[in-house]
Design a protein around this motif. Structure first.
Motif, PDB file in Angstrom:
ATOM      1  N   ALA A 264      67.122  50.314 -61.042  1.00 40.30           N
ATOM      2  CA  ALA A 264      67.012  50.539 -62.482  1.00 40.30           C
ATOM      3  C   ALA A 264      66.266  49.345 -63.072  1.00 40.30           C
ATOM      4  N   VAL A 265      65.195  49.638 -63.791  1.00 39.85           N
ATOM      5  CA  VAL A 265      64.326  48.583 -64.314  1.00 39.85           C
ATOM      6  C   VAL A 265      64.397  48.570 -65.833  1.00 39.85           C
ATOM      7  N   LEU A 266      64.548  47.396 -66.393  1.00 42.97           N
ATOM      8  CA  LEU A 266      64.422  47.192 -67.833  1.00 42.97           C
ATOM      9  C   LEU A 266      63.088  46.507 -68.059  1.00 42.97           C
ATOM     10  N   ALA A 267      62.249  47.065 -68.934  1.00 45.91           N
ATOM     11  CA  ALA A 267      60.892  46.542 -69.074  1.00 45.91           C
ATOM     12  C   ALA A 267      60.397  46.639 -70.510  1.00 45.91           C
ATOM     13  N   LEU A 268      59.511  45.717 -70.845  1.00 39.27           N
ATOM     14  CA  LEU A 268      58.731  45.816 -72.076  1.00 39.27           C
ATOM     15  C   LEU A 268      57.415  46.487 -71.721  1.00 39.27           C
ATOM     16  N   ILE A 269      57.000  47.469 -72.499  1.00 40.19           N
ATOM     17  CA  ILE A 269      55.730  48.136 -72.243  1.00 40.19           C
ATOM     18  C   ILE A 269      54.885  48.119 -73.505  1.00 40.19           C
ATOM     19  N   SER A 270      53.575  48.079 -73.309  1.00 41.30           N
ATOM     20  CA  SER A 270      52.643  48.132 -74.431  1.00 41.30           C
ATOM     21  C   SER A 270      51.343  48.750 -73.942  1.00 41.30           C
ATOM     22  N   ALA A 271      50.571  49.280 -74.854  1.00 37.95           N
ATOM     23  CA  ALA A 271      49.276  49.852 -74.509  1.00 37.95           C
ATOM     24  C   ALA A 271      48.311  48.731 -74.140  1.00 37.95           C
ATOM     25  N   PRO A 272      47.277  49.015 -73.322  1.00 37.39           N
ATOM     26  CA  PRO A 272      46.330  47.963 -72.917  1.00 37.39           C
ATOM     27  C   PRO A 272      45.619  47.299 -74.087  1.00 37.39           C
ATOM     28  N   THR A 273      45.277  48.059 -75.138  1.00 32.99           N
ATOM     29  CA  THR A 273      44.599  47.491 -76.303  1.00 32.99           C
ATOM     30  C   THR A 273      45.642  46.906 -77.238  1.00 32.99           C
ATOM     31  N   LYS A 274      45.522  45.606 -77.515  1.00 29.44           N
ATOM     32  CA  LYS A 274      46.550  44.919 -78.282  1.00 29.44           C
ATOM     33  C   LYS A 274      45.961  44.256 -79.525  1.00 29.44           C
ATOM     34  N   SER A 275      46.657  44.400 -80.622  1.00 33.34           N
ATOM     35  CA  SER A 275      46.259  43.733 -81.858  1.00 33.34           C
ATOM     36  C   SER A 275      46.620  42.254 -81.769  1.00 33.34           C
ATOM     37  N   PRO A 276      46.040  41.423 -82.634  1.00 40.04           N
ATOM     38  CA  PRO A 276      46.424  39.999 -82.639  1.00 40.04           C
ATOM     39  C   PRO A 276      47.923  39.818 -82.870  1.00 40.04           C
ATOM     40  N   ALA A 277      48.501  40.646 -83.753  1.00 39.87           N
ATOM     41  CA  ALA A 277      49.935  40.524 -84.025  1.00 39.87           C
ATOM     42  C   ALA A 277      50.759  40.847 -82.785  1.00 39.87           C
ATOM     43  N   LEU A 278      50.358  41.880 -82.049  1.00 39.28           N
ATOM     44  CA  LEU A 278      51.102  42.246 -80.843  1.00 39.28           C
ATOM     45  C   LEU A 278      50.985  41.158 -79.780  1.00 39.28           C
ATOM     46  N   ARG A 279      49.806  40.598 -79.619  1.00 42.19           N
ATOM     47  CA  ARG A 279      49.657  39.512 -78.634  1.00 42.19           C
ATOM     48  C   ARG A 279      50.568  38.346 -78.973  1.00 42.19           C
ATOM     49  N   GLU A 280      50.684  38.046 -80.263  1.00 36.78           N
ATOM     50  CA  GLU A 280      51.548  36.944 -80.668  1.00 36.78           C
ATOM     51  C   GLU A 280      53.018  37.289 -80.450  1.00 36.78           C
ATOM     52  N   LEU A 281      53.396  38.538 -80.709  1.00 35.19           N
ATOM     53  CA  LEU A 281      54.774  38.940 -80.469  1.00 35.19           C
ATOM     54  C   LEU A 281      55.117  38.856 -78.986  1.00 35.19           C
ATOM     55  N   LEU A 282      54.176  39.216 -78.121  1.00 37.78           N
ATOM     56  CA  LEU A 282      54.417  39.123 -76.681  1.00 37.78           C
ATOM     57  C   LEU A 282      54.650  37.678 -76.244  1.00 37.78           C
ATOM     58  N   VAL A 283      53.987  36.745 -76.905  1.00 41.88           N
ATOM     59  CA  VAL A 283      54.230  35.329 -76.613  1.00 41.88           C
ATOM     60  C   VAL A 283      55.682  34.988 -76.917  1.00 41.88           C
ATOM     61  N   HIS A 284      56.183  35.451 -78.041  1.00 39.94           N
ATOM     62  CA  HIS A 284      57.578  35.186 -78.411  1.00 39.94           C
ATOM     63  C   HIS A 284      58.538  35.875 -77.440  1.00 39.94           C
ATOM     64  N   CYS A 285      58.174  37.060 -76.976  1.00 41.74           N
ATOM     65  CA  CYS A 285      59.028  37.756 -76.004  1.00 41.74           C
ATOM     66  C   CYS A 285      59.136  36.963 -74.706  1.00 41.74           C
ATOM     67  N   ARG A 286      58.016  36.419 -74.254  1.00 47.46           N
ATOM     68  CA  ARG A 286      58.054  35.632 -73.019  1.00 47.46           C
ATOM     69  C   ARG A 286      58.895  34.369 -73.206  1.00 47.46           C
ATOM     70  N   GLN A 287      58.850  33.805 -74.381  1.00 44.15           N
ATOM     71  CA  GLN A 287      59.634  32.600 -74.634  1.00 44.15           C
ATOM     72  C   GLN A 287      61.129  32.901 -74.647  1.00 44.15           C
ATOM     73  N   THR A 288      61.513  34.052 -75.170  1.00 50.44           N
ATOM     74  CA  THR A 288      62.942  34.369 -75.274  1.00 50.44           C
ATOM     75  C   THR A 288      63.510  35.002 -74.013  1.00 50.44           C
ATOM     76  N   PHE A 289      62.726  35.859 -73.349  1.00 53.80           N
ATOM     77  CA  PHE A 289      63.215  36.502 -72.138  1.00 53.80           C
ATOM     78  C   PHE A 289      63.091  35.602 -70.911  1.00 53.80           C
ATOM     79  N   GLY A 290      62.133  34.685 -70.923  1.00 57.26           N
ATOM     80  CA  GLY A 290      61.870  33.887 -69.739  1.00 57.26           C
ATOM     81  C   GLY A 290      61.114  34.700 -68.714  1.00 57.26           C
ATOM     82  N   GLU A 291      61.006  34.188 -67.507  1.00 57.96           N
ATOM     83  CA  GLU A 291      60.288  34.891 -66.457  1.00 57.96           C
ATOM     84  C   GLU A 291      61.083  36.108 -65.993  1.00 57.96           C
ATOM     85  N   PRO A 292      60.380  37.172 -65.566  1.00 57.83           N
ATOM     86  CA  PRO A 292      61.080  38.379 -65.100  1.00 57.83           C
ATOM     87  C   PRO A 292      62.054  38.081 -63.969  1.00 57.83           C
TER      88      PRO A 292
END
Length: 306
Positions: A264-292
């Motif tokens: 069973a996998v828990l994952a964040l998914i997003s479309a390949p084309t990313k807005s500047p806001a989404l790219r920045e949100l992904l940075v925050h996600c990596r900071q809070t979730f840590g490495e997979p």
């Protein structure tokens, strides 16, 4: 020299015809001719050879064309950079999460992002994992936290947060309570309580069972893992959830499913084309979730509804 004159010059050079170039840039033919003559006057050189049926470039024009393209490309890059920053300041994001989500690092990421970029409007959508995947594919959701069987969808950008096995949970005194492990065939002899179709946990159970030609009897289903456990604790069936969803308490015993090989996998998914806001949100996600994480307990409050 003006940027519009460079655009007109580029259009004539590529079309080799004043009429077609004028139509392309939405100006009259006399107007485009006058602007290019003004450009030639400013540069002190003839750029276009007008002697034939088709307009050609002079030797100076050949050199000027490369520079004109470079200038216009630089201007376009500047506009794109400014548009990206404006989008980051005034953009919108739609974030999807599985129903009854309890994965607090996602909330921490949203909070940190909001503090840094208060101008970005963030909205949340709750649904099952199957629908969230379709929303991301359609572009109506930018980022989603989903549960999946085995791996995130291959056509989307997926960032696995954790991968872990599904297990059974039974009340004290149940025939399976003292077992070190059971097979899916043995599990099928009992009524099962599980999450509904569309969730990652249910997909794992259905796919692993189908691979062995089994169809478990789903007696009850609930969207919240806590409800699944409460029903199992009252003897209404065997709960099937991911390992980290089952807290340790006196009322239930966890029993491994020995041949349920699909994680069973828990994952964040997003479309390949990313807005500047989404790219920045992904940075925050990596900071809070840590490495997979893989094949271990989930350090994020459980896998929600998967």
């Amino acid at each position: 020299m003006e940027l519009r004159q460079l655009r007109y010059f580029l259009a004539v050079a590529e079309e080799a015809n004043f009429t077609r170039a004028a139509e392309r840039v939405h100006i009259s033919q006399p107007g485009i001719s006058a602007q290019i003559r003004q450009l030639e006057s400013d540069l002190g050189a003839t750029l276009l050879d007008r002697s034939g049926r088709h307009v050609g470039l002079t030797a100076v024009g050949e050199v000027a064309l490369d520079h004109a393209r470079s200038v216009l490309a630089a201007v376009e890059a500047l506009r794109h950079a400014v548009d990206e920053m404006n989008g980051l300041v005034r953009g919108k994001l739609v974030v999807g999460m599985v129903t009854a989500c309890t994965v607090t690092p996602l909330f921490d990421a949203l909070s940190g992002f909001h503090l840094e970029h208060p101008g970005v409007e963030v909205s949340l959508v709750e649904d099952d994992s199957v629908r969230l995947v379709e929303y991301v594919r359609e572009g109506t959701v930018d980022l989603a936290l989903i549960g999946a069987a085995g791996r995130p969808p291959e056509d989307l950008d997926g960032w696995p947060i954790v991968s872990e096995p599904i297990v059974a949970a039974v009340p004290v005194g149940h025939p399976l309570a003292e077992r070190d492990g059971v097979t899916l065939a043995e599990l099928s002899a009992y009524p099962v309580i599980c999450l509904p179709r569309g969730t990652g946990i249910r997909a794992v159970l259905d796919e692993a069972s189908a691979a062995q030609g089994l169809t478990p009897t789903i007696a009850l289903q609930a969207s919240a893992p806590g409800a699944v456990l409460n029903l199992a604790e009252r003897g209404l069936g065997v709960a099937v959830l991911s390992e980290s969803m089952i807290p340790r308490h006196a009322g239930l015993r966890t029993v491994p499913l020995n041949d349920a090989d699909i994680p069973a996998v828990l994952a964040l998914i997003s479309a390949p084309t990313k807005s500047p806001a989404l790219r920045e949100l992904l940075v925050h996600c990596r900071q809070t979730f840590g490495e997979p994480k893989a094949d271990g307990p989930v350090p994020v409050g459980g896998m929600a509804t998967g």
